[in-house]
Design a protein around this motif. Structure first.
Motif, PDB file in Angstrom:
ATOM      1  N   UNK A  23      68.412  28.033  65.664  1.00 12.96           N
ATOM      2  CA  UNK A  23      67.580  28.005  64.462  1.00 12.96           C
ATOM      3  C   UNK A  23      68.297  28.658  63.285  1.00 12.96           C
ATOM      4  N   UNK A  24      68.998  29.767  63.541  1.00 17.97           N
ATOM      5  CA  UNK A  24      69.696  30.463  62.468  1.00 17.97           C
ATOM      6  C   UNK A  24      70.830  29.602  61.912  1.00 17.97           C
ATOM      7  N   UNK A  25      71.578  28.947  62.806  1.00 16.76           N
ATOM      8  CA  UNK A  25      72.684  28.100  62.354  1.00 16.76           C
ATOM      9  C   UNK A  25      72.177  26.887  61.582  1.00 16.76           C
ATOM     10  N   UNK A  26      71.108  26.266  62.077  1.00 17.12           N
ATOM     11  CA  UNK A  26      70.530  25.114  61.375  1.00 17.12           C
ATOM     12  C   UNK A  26      69.982  25.547  60.017  1.00 17.12           C
ATOM     13  N   UNK A  27      69.406  26.734  59.953  1.00 15.08           N
ATOM     14  CA  UNK A  27      68.902  27.258  58.691  1.00 15.08           C
ATOM     15  C   UNK A  27      70.021  27.416  57.675  1.00 15.08           C
ATOM     16  N   UNK A  28      71.135  27.989  58.101  1.00 17.86           N
ATOM     17  CA  UNK A  28      72.259  28.203  57.192  1.00 17.86           C
ATOM     18  C   UNK A  28      72.871  26.881  56.745  1.00 17.86           C
ATOM     19  N   UNK A  29      73.030  25.952  57.667  1.00 18.26           N
ATOM     20  CA  UNK A  29      73.603  24.645  57.316  1.00 18.26           C
ATOM     21  C   UNK A  29      72.687  23.903  56.342  1.00 18.26           C
ATOM     22  N   UNK A  30      71.393  23.895  56.610  1.00 22.28           N
ATOM     23  CA  UNK A  30      70.449  23.229  55.697  1.00 22.28           C
ATOM     24  C   UNK A  30      70.449  23.885  54.323  1.00 22.28           C
ATOM     25  N   UNK A  31      70.516  25.206  54.284  1.00 24.92           N
ATOM     26  CA  UNK A  31      70.542  25.906  53.005  1.00 24.92           C
ATOM     27  C   UNK A  31      71.787  25.587  52.199  1.00 24.92           C
ATOM     28  N   UNK A  32      72.944  25.581  52.852  1.00 27.18           N
ATOM     29  CA  UNK A  32      74.197  25.266  52.148  1.00 27.18           C
ATOM     30  C   UNK A  32      74.196  23.819  51.675  1.00 27.18           C
ATOM     31  N   UNK A  33      73.755  22.899  52.523  1.00 23.74           N
ATOM     32  CA  UNK A  33      73.695  21.494  52.110  1.00 23.74           C
ATOM     33  C   UNK A  33      72.696  21.283  50.983  1.00 23.74           C
ATOM     34  N   UNK A  34      71.639  22.074  50.962  1.00 20.58           N
ATOM     35  CA  UNK A  34      70.671  21.980  49.876  1.00 20.58           C
ATOM     36  C   UNK A  34      71.323  22.317  48.542  1.00 20.58           C
ATOM     37  N   UNK A  43      65.970  14.607  46.075  1.00 12.95           N
ATOM     38  CA  UNK A  43      64.940  14.618  47.129  1.00 12.95           C
ATOM     39  C   UNK A  43      65.461  15.155  48.464  1.00 12.95           C
ATOM     40  N   UNK A  44      66.686  14.773  48.820  1.00 12.84           N
ATOM     41  CA  UNK A  44      67.271  15.276  50.063  1.00 12.84           C
ATOM     42  C   UNK A  44      67.497  16.779  49.973  1.00 12.84           C
ATOM     43  N   UNK A  45      67.950  17.247  48.835  1.00 14.63           N
ATOM     44  CA  UNK A  45      68.170  18.671  48.635  1.00 14.63           C
ATOM     45  C   UNK A  45      66.859  19.454  48.719  1.00 14.63           C
ATOM     46  N   UNK A  46      65.799  18.890  48.180  1.00 16.58           N
ATOM     47  CA  UNK A  46      64.478  19.526  48.242  1.00 16.58           C
ATOM     48  C   UNK A  46      64.047  19.696  49.699  1.00 16.58           C
ATOM     49  N   UNK A  47      64.193  18.641  50.482  1.00 18.57           N
ATOM     50  CA  UNK A  47      63.805  18.679  51.905  1.00 18.57           C
ATOM     51  C   UNK A  47      64.681  19.658  52.678  1.00 18.57           C
ATOM     52  N   UNK A  48      65.993  19.628  52.415  1.00 16.90           N
ATOM     53  CA  UNK A  48      66.896  20.543  53.114  1.00 16.90           C
ATOM     54  C   UNK A  48      66.614  21.999  52.764  1.00 16.90           C
ATOM     55  N   UNK A  49      66.242  22.258  51.516  1.00 15.17           N
ATOM     56  CA  UNK A  49      65.891  23.621  51.131  1.00 15.17           C
ATOM     57  C   UNK A  49      64.678  24.127  51.878  1.00 15.17           C
ATOM     58  N   UNK A  50      63.671  23.286  51.977  1.00 13.10           N
ATOM     59  CA  UNK A  50      62.462  23.675  52.720  1.00 13.10           C
ATOM     60  C   UNK A  50      62.784  23.888  54.197  1.00 13.10           C
ATOM     61  N   UNK A  70      70.212  33.828  59.645  1.00 11.75           N
ATOM     62  CA  UNK A  70      68.875  33.394  59.217  1.00 11.75           C
ATOM     63  C   UNK A  70      68.604  33.802  57.772  1.00 11.75           C
ATOM     64  N   UNK A  71      68.992  35.003  57.397  1.00 11.04           N
ATOM     65  CA  UNK A  71      68.804  35.451  56.018  1.00 11.04           C
ATOM     66  C   UNK A  71      69.642  34.620  55.056  1.00 11.04           C
ATOM     67  N   UNK A  72      70.865  34.312  55.453  1.00 10.75           N
ATOM     68  CA  UNK A  72      71.711  33.451  54.627  1.00 10.75           C
ATOM     69  C   UNK A  72      71.102  32.073  54.434  1.00 10.75           C
ATOM     70  N   UNK A  73      70.507  31.533  55.479  1.00 12.12           N
ATOM     71  CA  UNK A  73      69.845  30.238  55.382  1.00 12.12           C
ATOM     72  C   UNK A  73      68.637  30.276  54.463  1.00 12.12           C
ATOM     73  N   UNK A  74      67.864  31.366  54.565  1.00  9.57           N
ATOM     74  CA  UNK A  74      66.691  31.502  53.699  1.00  9.57           C
ATOM     75  C   UNK A  74      67.116  31.626  52.244  1.00  9.57           C
TER      76      UNK A  74
END
Length: 109
Positions: A23-34, A43-50, A70-74
């Motif tokens: 979960x922490x790794x997916x959070x960080x990857x989604x945050x960076x891609x956002x 729209x993709x960035x909005x979804x990835x940020x959430x 996890x904090x980095x992803x948030x």
């Protein structure tokens, strides 16, 4: 096997730790891609940020390990989300002004 701890409990603790890492790794990857996609695919960035924010919070509640990821992803998810919302507001303002100018250009006198 650790002394005094049953094998099944050790395995369960290890599974929770791996889930927290996932979960922490997916959070960080989604945050960076956002952040990376906020200028190209809003729209993709909005979804990835959430998703980055949600997975980061889930990771922090599941385990005490990997809190930095996890904090980095948030943080990255929040930054990406704020950038997208800012550009959406700017886009609405520009579109409104363009439509107003177009309306007044063709309005009968």
């Amino acid at each position: 096997m650790q002394a005094g701890i049953p094998y099944a409990r050790q395995y369960k603790d290890n599974a929770v730790t791996k889930t927290g890492l996932g979960f922490a790794a997916v959070s960080l990857v989604c945050g960076i891609l956002s952040i990376l996609f906020c200028f190209l695919l809003a729209p993709l960035s909005f979804i990835l940020g959430i998703l980055g924010i949600v997975f980061g919070v889930v990771s922090k509640t599941k385990t005490t390990e990997y809190r930095g990821l996890a904090t980095g992803g948030i943080v990255c998810g929040t930054i990406g989300l704020l950038i997208v919302v800012f550009f959406m507001i700017i886009g609405v303002i520009i579109a409104t002004e363009a439509l107003r100018a177009l309306f007044y250009a063709f309005a009968p006198l």
